[in-house]
Motif scaffolding. Structure first.
Motif, PDB file in Angstrom:
ATOM      1  N   GLY A 192      21.614 -22.870  -6.727  1.00 50.37           N
ATOM      2  CA  GLY A 192      20.645 -22.705  -5.653  1.00 50.37           C
ATOM      3  C   GLY A 192      21.200 -21.899  -4.505  1.00 50.37           C
ATOM      4  O   GLY A 192      22.391 -21.614  -4.415  1.00 50.37           O
ATOM      5  N   LYS A 193      20.312 -21.557  -3.622  1.00 49.08           N
ATOM      6  CA  LYS A 193      20.708 -20.863  -2.399  1.00 49.08           C
ATOM      7  C   LYS A 193      21.285 -21.894  -1.435  1.00 49.08           C
ATOM      8  O   LYS A 193      20.810 -23.024  -1.387  1.00 49.08           O
ATOM      9  N   PRO A 194      22.274 -21.512  -0.667  1.00 49.82           N
ATOM     10  CA  PRO A 194      22.791 -22.443   0.337  1.00 49.82           C
ATOM     11  C   PRO A 194      21.670 -22.853   1.291  1.00 49.82           C
ATOM     12  O   PRO A 194      20.887 -22.023   1.737  1.00 49.82           O
ATOM     13  N   GLY A 195      21.583 -24.128   1.554  1.00 51.24           N
ATOM     14  CA  GLY A 195      20.563 -24.617   2.472  1.00 51.24           C
ATOM     15  C   GLY A 195      19.268 -25.053   1.803  1.00 51.24           C
ATOM     16  O   GLY A 195      18.387 -25.547   2.475  1.00 51.24           O
ATOM     17  N   GLU A 196      19.143 -24.877   0.491  1.00 46.06           N
ATOM     18  CA  GLU A 196      17.966 -25.391  -0.233  1.00 46.06           C
ATOM     19  C   GLU A 196      18.292 -26.798  -0.725  1.00 46.06           C
ATOM     20  O   GLU A 196      19.295 -27.010  -1.398  1.00 46.06           O
ATOM     21  N   TRP A 197      17.428 -27.722  -0.377  1.00 42.93           N
ATOM     22  CA  TRP A 197      17.642 -29.118  -0.761  1.00 42.93           C
ATOM     23  C   TRP A 197      16.489 -29.592  -1.620  1.00 42.93           C
ATOM     24  O   TRP A 197      15.334 -29.233  -1.393  1.00 42.93           O
ATOM     25  N   PHE A 198      16.783 -30.410  -2.615  1.00 43.09           N
ATOM     26  CA  PHE A 198      15.792 -30.936  -3.542  1.00 43.09           C
ATOM     27  C   PHE A 198      15.985 -32.439  -3.686  1.00 43.09           C
ATOM     28  O   PHE A 198      17.078 -32.954  -3.456  1.00 43.09           O
ATOM     29  N   TYR A 199      14.906 -33.118  -4.091  1.00 45.97           N
ATOM     30  CA  TYR A 199      15.007 -34.535  -4.427  1.00 45.97           C
ATOM     31  C   TYR A 199      14.776 -34.651  -5.914  1.00 45.97           C
ATOM     32  O   TYR A 199      13.714 -34.265  -6.424  1.00 45.97           O
ATOM     33  N   CYS A 200      15.757 -35.161  -6.658  1.00 43.47           N
ATOM     34  CA  CYS A 200      15.648 -35.329  -8.100  1.00 43.47           C
ATOM     35  C   CYS A 200      14.960 -36.659  -8.406  1.00 43.47           C
ATOM     36  O   CYS A 200      15.450 -37.729  -8.026  1.00 43.47           O
ATOM     37  N   LEU A 201      13.816 -36.582  -9.081  1.00 41.46           N
ATOM     38  CA  LEU A 201      13.060 -37.779  -9.423  1.00 41.46           C
ATOM     39  C   LEU A 201      13.740 -38.592 -10.511  1.00 41.46           C
ATOM     40  O   LEU A 201      13.626 -39.821 -10.541  1.00 41.46           O
ATOM     41  N   GLU A 202      14.440 -37.927 -11.403  1.00 42.11           N
ATOM     42  CA  GLU A 202      15.109 -38.622 -12.504  1.00 42.11           C
ATOM     43  C   GLU A 202      16.319 -39.414 -12.028  1.00 42.11           C
ATOM     44  O   GLU A 202      16.501 -40.569 -12.380  1.00 42.11           O
ATOM     45  N   HIS A 203      17.142 -38.784 -11.206  1.00 39.80           N
ATOM     46  CA  HIS A 203      18.370 -39.421 -10.731  1.00 39.80           C
ATOM     47  C   HIS A 203      18.216 -40.118  -9.381  1.00 39.80           C
ATOM     48  O   HIS A 203      19.117 -40.819  -8.950  1.00 39.80           O
ATOM     49  N   ARG A 204      17.069 -39.859  -8.720  1.00 42.24           N
ATOM     50  CA  ARG A 204      16.789 -40.430  -7.398  1.00 42.24           C
ATOM     51  C   ARG A 204      17.884 -40.095  -6.395  1.00 42.24           C
ATOM     52  O   ARG A 204      18.372 -40.955  -5.655  1.00 42.24           O
ATOM     53  N   THR A 205      18.233 -38.805  -6.393  1.00 41.67           N
ATOM     54  CA  THR A 205      19.276 -38.336  -5.489  1.00 41.67           C
ATOM     55  C   THR A 205      18.852 -37.030  -4.834  1.00 41.67           C
ATOM     56  O   THR A 205      17.997 -36.313  -5.329  1.00 41.67           O
ATOM     57  N   VAL A 206      19.495 -36.722  -3.724  1.00 35.85           N
ATOM     58  CA  VAL A 206      19.301 -35.451  -3.035  1.00 35.85           C
ATOM     59  C   VAL A 206      20.327 -34.479  -3.600  1.00 35.85           C
ATOM     60  O   VAL A 206      21.494 -34.829  -3.787  1.00 35.85           O
ATOM     61  N   GLU A 207      19.857 -33.246  -3.881  1.00 30.74           N
ATOM     62  CA  GLU A 207      20.741 -32.241  -4.458  1.00 30.74           C
ATOM     63  C   GLU A 207      20.638 -30.953  -3.652  1.00 30.74           C
ATOM     64  O   GLU A 207      19.549 -30.581  -3.230  1.00 30.74           O
TER      65      GLU A 207
END
Length: 83
Positions: A10-25
């Motif tokens: 990903g690009k630096p500064g792009e944040w996602f929430y993973c529904l499978e792992h329930r974590t911020v990536e």
């Protein structure tokens, strides 16, 4: 040879929430179907599920998203895309 290259970093500064792992990536680490985002900050991504619940409640209670009843001709905003 693949026509489209899968973006794994990903690009630096792009944040996602993973529904499978329930974590911020940071960056898209999991497949698109399993994540919300991108978000501008880690904090926004951490609250992704809360944000989704709030938006769902707004949509479920928004009268513009519900039919007035079958056979109703309706008034302003019904069926023509205007609010």
């Amino acid at each position: 040879m693949a026509l489209f290259k899968r973006r794994t970093v990903g690009k630096p500064g792009e944040w996602f929430y993973c529904l499978e792992h329930r974590t911020v990536e940071e960056g898209p680490q999991c497949r698109a179907a399993d994540r919300f985002g991108p978000y501008a900050t880690r904090e926004e991504a951490a609250h992704a599920m809360e944000t989704a619940r709030e938006r769902n409640l707004e949509w479920e209670t928004d009268p513009r998203w519900h039919d007035m009843g079958k056979g109703d001709k309706g008034g302003k905003g019904e069926g023509d895309g205007t609010p």
